[in-house]
Design an enzyme around this catalytic site. Structure first.
Site, short mmCIF file in Angstrom:
data_model
loop_
_atom_site.label_atom_id
_atom_site.label_comp_id
_atom_site.label_asym_id
_atom_site.label_seq_id
_atom_site.Cartn_x
_atom_site.Cartn_y
_atom_site.Cartn_z
N GLU A 163 27.60 19.39 -22.70
CA GLU A 163 28.46 18.45 -21.72
C GLU A 163 29.04 17.27 -22.30
OE1 GLU A 163 25.37 15.56 -20.87
OE2 GLU A 163 24.07 16.92 -21.16
N HIS A 223 21.14 19.80 -24.14
CA HIS A 223 19.92 19.35 -23.91
C HIS A 223 19.31 20.72 -22.58
CE1 HIS A 223 20.24 18.03 -20.24
NE2 HIS A 223 21.05 17.34 -20.08
N GLU A 244 29.88 18.93 -17.07
CA GLU A 244 28.67 19.22 -17.87
C GLU A 244 28.08 20.09 -16.94
OE1 GLU A 244 25.35 16.77 -16.82
OE2 GLU A 244 23.91 17.68 -18.46
N ARG A 265 33.11 13.64 -18.38
CA ARG A 265 32.42 14.18 -18.45
C ARG A 265 32.03 15.54 -17.37
NH1 ARG A 265 28.35 11.38 -18.91
NH2 ARG A 265 26.77 11.72 -17.16
N ASP A 320 27.47 12.74 -11.69
CA ASP A 320 26.09 13.73 -12.97
C ASP A 320 24.93 13.55 -11.89
OD1 ASP A 320 24.00 14.44 -14.75
OD2 ASP A 320 25.05 13.05 -16.20
N HIS A 352 27.08 10.35 -26.93
CA HIS A 352 26.27 11.17 -26.71
C HIS A 352 26.00 12.23 -27.66
CE1 HIS A 352 27.61 13.15 -23.22
NE2 HIS A 352 28.98 12.65 -23.44
N ASP A 406 21.55 20.01 -13.65
CA ASP A 406 21.89 18.73 -14.81
C ASP A 406 23.41 18.93 -14.55
OD1 ASP A 406 22.67 16.48 -15.55
OD2 ASP A 406 21.73 17.44 -17.49
N HIS A 462 24.44 6.61 -18.26
CA HIS A 462 23.72 6.79 -16.90
C HIS A 462 23.66 5.69 -15.94
CE1 HIS A 462 20.75 9.62 -19.11
NE2 HIS A 462 21.98 10.30 -19.06
N ASP A 485 1.24 -0.97 0.26
CA ASP A 485 0.12 0.32 -0.25
C ASP A 485 1.20 1.35 0.43
OD1 ASP A 485 1.12 -0.04 2.35
OD2 ASP A 485 -1.27 -0.07 3.30
N HIS A 490 15.27 17.06 -18.54
CA HIS A 490 15.80 16.81 -20.54
C HIS A 490 14.65 17.41 -20.85
CE1 HIS A 490 18.03 13.08 -20.12
NE2 HIS A 490 18.80 14.07 -19.86
N TYR A 540 34.90 8.63 -23.11
CA TYR A 540 35.15 7.21 -22.27
C TYR A 540 35.81 6.17 -23.06
CZ TYR A 540 30.45 10.39 -21.19
OH TYR A 540 29.88 11.30 -20.97
N1 GLY Z 1 21.93 13.51 -16.34
C1 GLY Z 1 21.08 13.18 -17.46
C2 GLY Z 1 22.01 14.05 -18.37
O1 GLY Z 1 22.89 14.54 -18.72
O2 GLY Z 1 21.50 13.88 -19.45
MN MN Z 2 22.64 16.61 -18.70
MN MN Z 3 23.75 15.05 -16.77
#
Ligand code: GLY
Ligand code: MN
Ligand code: MN
Length: 466
Positions: free
Chosen positions: A393, A363, A434, A432, A276, A359, A287, A259, A60, A370, A397
């Site tokens: 970003e 965005h 960002e 990365r 991240d 990637h 982000d 991710h 529940d 996103h 890798y």
């Molecule tokens: N945290 C997801 C991205 O960087 O798009």
């Molecule tokens: Mn992002």
């Molecule tokens: Mn991110």
């Protein structure tokens, strides 16, 4: 003394009336948004917005509830079992909320609800009715025909009611249905004073502070989840009710999983850890990604890859101003990465760099991590405008398996094996960086610059705590 249940309810409910009251200046922002949205509807239009449903997690217990973003954007109303109706042509009841009835037994467990009174008082609806009465009563407020703006797919139960009320039977001839999401996406894309008042920068500030605290805490031997705990401690302590998305804390080989959010690995000396992580505040998500050495000092190889990614990001940040298209930023970042990877002996041509980048580099951000908003309009890339907020970003890798993709770029098996062996010292370095960038009238501002990015600044923070 015996009190009849109904009278008892009336006596007790006001005492429970401490439902979390939004600020009245926030209510001005929501009202301005409704006015702006309505302006863009054709005559004889009505708009209906469904709330997000609640979902059972187990037994529940429900998943934590979060209102649907457009519903929230226009109303600030956060309760489930709610419907928002806008009928701009009406004389009196232009803004109607259908909400949960107040109920002593559920309020005993879950705390006070806004109810009809709160919907009309705090949330400024012209009138409010119960959710249960929506199907029976909504049409009495509406014209007999016109355009209904409604997004299907958010709440299947409400979708069913809408179909029965507007699409099936003879009414089907009188109504045409249009999705309001594109209008709202355009509004949400350009952030204005209202968005900043509601706390977008605070979501980013909280997240940047959490990144700083995480960098100070990281030591070899700790587990990734311990760093997640630092982030979430700072978020909650700073008033963020939930994460913008699950924390991604990837050390060693996990730094190459884009991710990765299991966060269960023990971090070792000599590795990098990619974080991240972004908090939600005022329904806005930050982000931010930072990648740091677990022991506080970048190795020569980590440093080399890191500097390429940082140079790429800086090149793009410098270019941001009104009129630039986002694909120009992508190209600039890929150019820097391509030249850098050629320099380190990874690839022969700039275009081959895609094998290691994995990637997209940008965005929109806002109420969703996103966020909504078109990048291509009428078949053409759209130029940036002041108020747009997006991530930059870039990433590189180095994973053993990505070398195989060089086959598609006409590298022979022997060349690939040779590269894999020669570049072994770079293996499992995933970097990365960002940041969250707003376009200003004259250029840009990096909203997340409080989290250090330069190698020296990161090493000093990790060594000296500042
Ligand atoms: N945290 C997801 C991205 O960087 O798009
Ligand atoms: Mn992002
Ligand atoms: Mn991110």
């Amino acid at each position: 003394m015996f009190i009849k249940p109904r009278a008892f309810l009336l006596l007790v409910l006001p005492a429970l009336q401490a439902f979390s009251q939004p600020l009245q200046q926030d209510m001005d922002v929501f009202a301005q948004r409704r006015a702006e949205f309505i302006k863009q509807l054709a005559p004889q239009s009505v708009a209906i917005f469904a709330c997000k449903p609640e979902y059972i997690r187990n037994g529940d217990v429900e998943y934590e509830y979060r209102q649907e973003s457009n519903f929230y954007y226009l109303s600030g109303f956060e309760e489930p079992e709610s419907i928002l109706l806008l009928n701009p042509a009406a004389e009196r009841y232009r803004y109607i909320l259908f909400v949960r009835r107040r109920n002593f037994s559920s309020e005993t467990w879950q705390g006070a609800k806004a109810g009809i009174e709160g919907a009309m008082g705090t949330f400024r609806a012209d009138t409010a009715l119960t959710f249960q009465d929506f199907q029976k009563l909504a049409q009495t407020f509406l014209p007999k025909s016109g355009t209904l703006h409604y997004s299907f797919g958010i709440n299947l139960k409400i979708d069913e009611m809408i179909r029965e009320m507007f699409l099936e039977g003879p009414q089907g001839e009188s109504w045409s249905v249009k999705d309001p999401a594109p209008i709202l996406a355009e509004m949400r894309l350009i952030k204005n004073d209202g968005d900043w008042e509601m706390g977008f920068q605070k979501a980013i500030d909280i997240s940047a502070r959490a990144h700083v605290e995480a960098m100070k805490a990281i030591k070899p031997g700790m587990y990734e989840y311990e760093i997640q705990a630092v982030f979430e401690y700072v978020y909650r302590k700073s008033g963020s009710p939930r994460n913008g998305y699950p924390c991604i804390i990837g050390s060693g080989s996990n730094s190459g999983i884009l991710h990765y959010d299991r966060n269960t690995r023990q971090m070792r000396d000599g590795e990098v850890v990619l974080m991240d992580c972004g908090a939600e505040y005022g329904y806005y998500s930050a982000d931010i990604t930072r990648t740091v050495p677990v022991n506080g000092k970048f190795t020569q190889e980590q440093r080399a890859i890191y500097q390429i990614v940082l140079d790429a990001q800086n090149a793009a940040i410098r270019m941001v101003k009104p009129g630039i298209i986002k694909s120009a930023l992508d190209s600039a970042m890929m150019d820097v990465i391509g030249a850098g990877l050629i320099g380190l002996g990874f690839i022969k041509e700039k275009n081959d760099a895609q094998v290691f980048t994995l990637h997209g580099f940008s965005h929109w951000i806002g109420l969703e991590v996103h966020d909504v908003g078109k990048t291509i309009v009428n078949g053409k890339p759209r130029p940036l405008l002041p108020g747009m907020v997006f991530t930059l970003e870039p990433g590189i890798y180095v994973r053993p398996d990505v070398f195989d993709k060089l086959k598609d770029r006409k590298y022979t098996d022997e060349e690939i094996e040779k590269l894999r062996a020669e570049l072994e010292k770079y293996m499992h370095i995933g970097i990365r960086i960002e940041d969250d960038i707003v376009v200003t009238e004259t250029g840009q501002r990096n909203l997340s610059e409080a989290a250090p990015r330069d190698i020296d600044a990161i090493e000093s923070l990790m060594k000296n705590g500042r």
